[in-house]
Design an enzyme around this catalytic site. Structure first.
Site, PDB file in Angstrom:
ATOM      1  N   LYS A  14       0.852  -1.188   0.000  1.00 36.97           N
ATOM      2  CA  LYS A  14       0.000   0.000   0.000  1.00 36.97           C
ATOM      3  C   LYS A  14       0.888   1.238   0.000  1.00 36.97           C
ATOM      4  O   LYS A  14       1.783   1.363   0.850  1.00 36.97           O
ATOM      5  CB  LYS A  14      -0.898   0.016   1.245  1.00 36.97           C
ATOM      6  CG  LYS A  14      -2.149   0.871   1.092  1.00 36.97           C
ATOM      7  CD  LYS A  14      -3.165   0.210   0.157  1.00 36.97           C
ATOM      8  CE  LYS A  14      -4.558   0.771   0.343  1.00 36.97           C
ATOM      9  NZ  LYS A  14      -5.522   0.115  -0.545  1.00 36.97           N
ATOM     10  N   THR A  59      -3.989  -5.306   0.591  1.00 32.74           N
ATOM     11  CA  THR A  59      -3.350  -4.022   0.863  1.00 32.74           C
ATOM     12  C   THR A  59      -4.206  -3.173   1.804  1.00 32.74           C
ATOM     13  O   THR A  59      -3.671  -2.311   2.509  1.00 32.74           O
ATOM     14  CB  THR A  59      -3.066  -3.250  -0.438  1.00 32.74           C
ATOM     15  OG1 THR A  59      -4.296  -2.951  -1.098  1.00 32.74           O
ATOM     16  CG2 THR A  59      -2.169  -4.061  -1.359  1.00 32.74           C
ATOM     17  N   HIS A 248      19.196  27.181 -12.153  1.00 35.45           N
ATOM     18  CA  HIS A 248      19.962  28.304 -12.688  1.00 35.45           C
ATOM     19  C   HIS A 248      19.202  29.627 -12.561  1.00 35.45           C
ATOM     20  O   HIS A 248      17.980  29.693 -12.762  1.00 35.45           O
ATOM     21  CB  HIS A 248      20.282  28.055 -14.168  1.00 35.45           C
ATOM     22  CG  HIS A 248      21.079  26.808 -14.388  1.00 35.45           C
ATOM     23  ND1 HIS A 248      22.379  26.662 -13.987  1.00 35.45           N
ATOM     24  CD2 HIS A 248      20.746  25.628 -14.981  1.00 35.45           C
ATOM     25  CE1 HIS A 248      22.824  25.467 -14.311  1.00 35.45           C
ATOM     26  NE2 HIS A 248      21.848  24.819 -14.906  1.00 35.45           N
TER      27      HIS A 248
END
Length: 311
Positions: A14, A59, A248
């Site tokens: 899960k 799960t 940058h």
């Protein structure tokens, strides 16, 4: 399934189980807002090859177990919570042979009000095989830091495609994931204190002393400082992985407005961006033993090649 085929991995679990745990100690409230991903591996693959689900732990059961353990065991540190969950799944179910728990934590402590962290996100990963000691990793991700001086990049390799000029002075802005792993002694560790030590070491390595700072000739050198500072200050750490994106900033062209720009106004450049990934570890190999890099990477973290790593 054909006899000349075999499964080399069959984990499941899960992901992204979110919970808020509140421990009330008089007027002081301690909270942990977590996101937990837990995967297990069984000693068979019958559900794949024989349509037999009899050994499959749903799960949903995994999610319920995570919530129940938060209630019954409490959560002092995310590392200890991960160790408890691994211990449960490897001892409660005789057919589970591996467990991996990845946890990230949000929030900064206060008596009763809480600030979502601007210091990066704390996370940990605990993994354990049956009849083996656990491996514990701690880390920081989404740590965004900047220095506006004492940074440059020069004397690099140049060929006919190189247009980047040498810069002895520039803005250095990075987004960083830092992850370290502990040795065999994972008991009786003060994980909160160790995490704060690593966090402070990373900031010290990036910025240097407030009065003087220290110069960074490249963000790779900054990565090395971060790794060595953590290993020096945390003797329990065996290795440190750093994934860093260089964001940058270009000096804005104000000439067309009739204005000078003495490195005062910049424009951020989201893409493309530079990135590096490196792991530094203590040498422990005896003479003649191979020095192959040891894997120490979060299974559930996203690739360092993705947009700013974590988005």
């Amino acid at each position: 399934m054909p006899k000349d085929l075999e499964y080399v991995n069959s984990e499941y679990g899960k992901n992204a189980v979110r919970l808020l745990y509140v421990r009330r100690e008089g007027k002081i409230h301690c909270i942990k807002e977590l996101e937990v991903s837990l995967h297990i591996r069984l000693n068979n693959v019958n559900e794949y090859v024989n349509s037999d689900n009899s050994c499959v732990i749903p799960t949903d059961t995994i999610k319920n177990t995570i919530q129940a353990f938060a209630k019954c065991r409490g959560i002092r540190t995310i590392e200890e919570f991960g160790l408890d969950l691994c211990e449960h799944f490897l001892t409660q179910y005789c057919h589970v042979i591996y467990c991996n728990v990845f946890i990230q934590e949000d929030g900064v402590p206060h008596a009763h009000a809480f600030l979502y962290s601007s210091e990066g996100v704390r996370f940990c990963e605990v993994e354990r095989n049956l009849n083996c000691p656990p491996n514990v990793f701690s880390g920081i991700k989404d740590l965004k830091i900047m220095k506006t001086t004492q940074s440059g990049f020069a004397d690099f390799f140049k060929d006919k495609y190189t247009t980047l000029p040498d810069r002895r002075e520039r803005v250095l802005s990075v987004e960083t994931l830092i992850k370290w792993c502990y040795g065999d002694c994972t008991e009786c560790l003060d994980y909160d204190c160790l995490w704060r030590t690593a966090h402070e070491a990373a900031l010290d390595a990036f910025a240097g002393p407030p009065e003087t700072g220290h110069y960074s000739p490249s963000y790779q050198r900054t990565v090395n400082r971060i790794q060595t500072y953590i290993l020096e200050r945390i003797p329990q750490a065996e290795e440190v992985e750093v994934i860093m994106s260089n964001i940058h900033y270009c000096v804005a062209d104000l000439d067309k407005l009739g204005l000078s720009n003495d490195m005062e106004v910049f424009t951020p450049q989201d893409t493309p961006f530079g990135a590096c990934a490196t792991t530094l570890r203590r040498k422990k190999c005896s003479e003649g033993e191979s020095l192959q890099p040891m894997e120490c990477k979060p299974r559930h973290s996203v690739s360092w090649k993705s947009d700013h790593m974590m988005k």
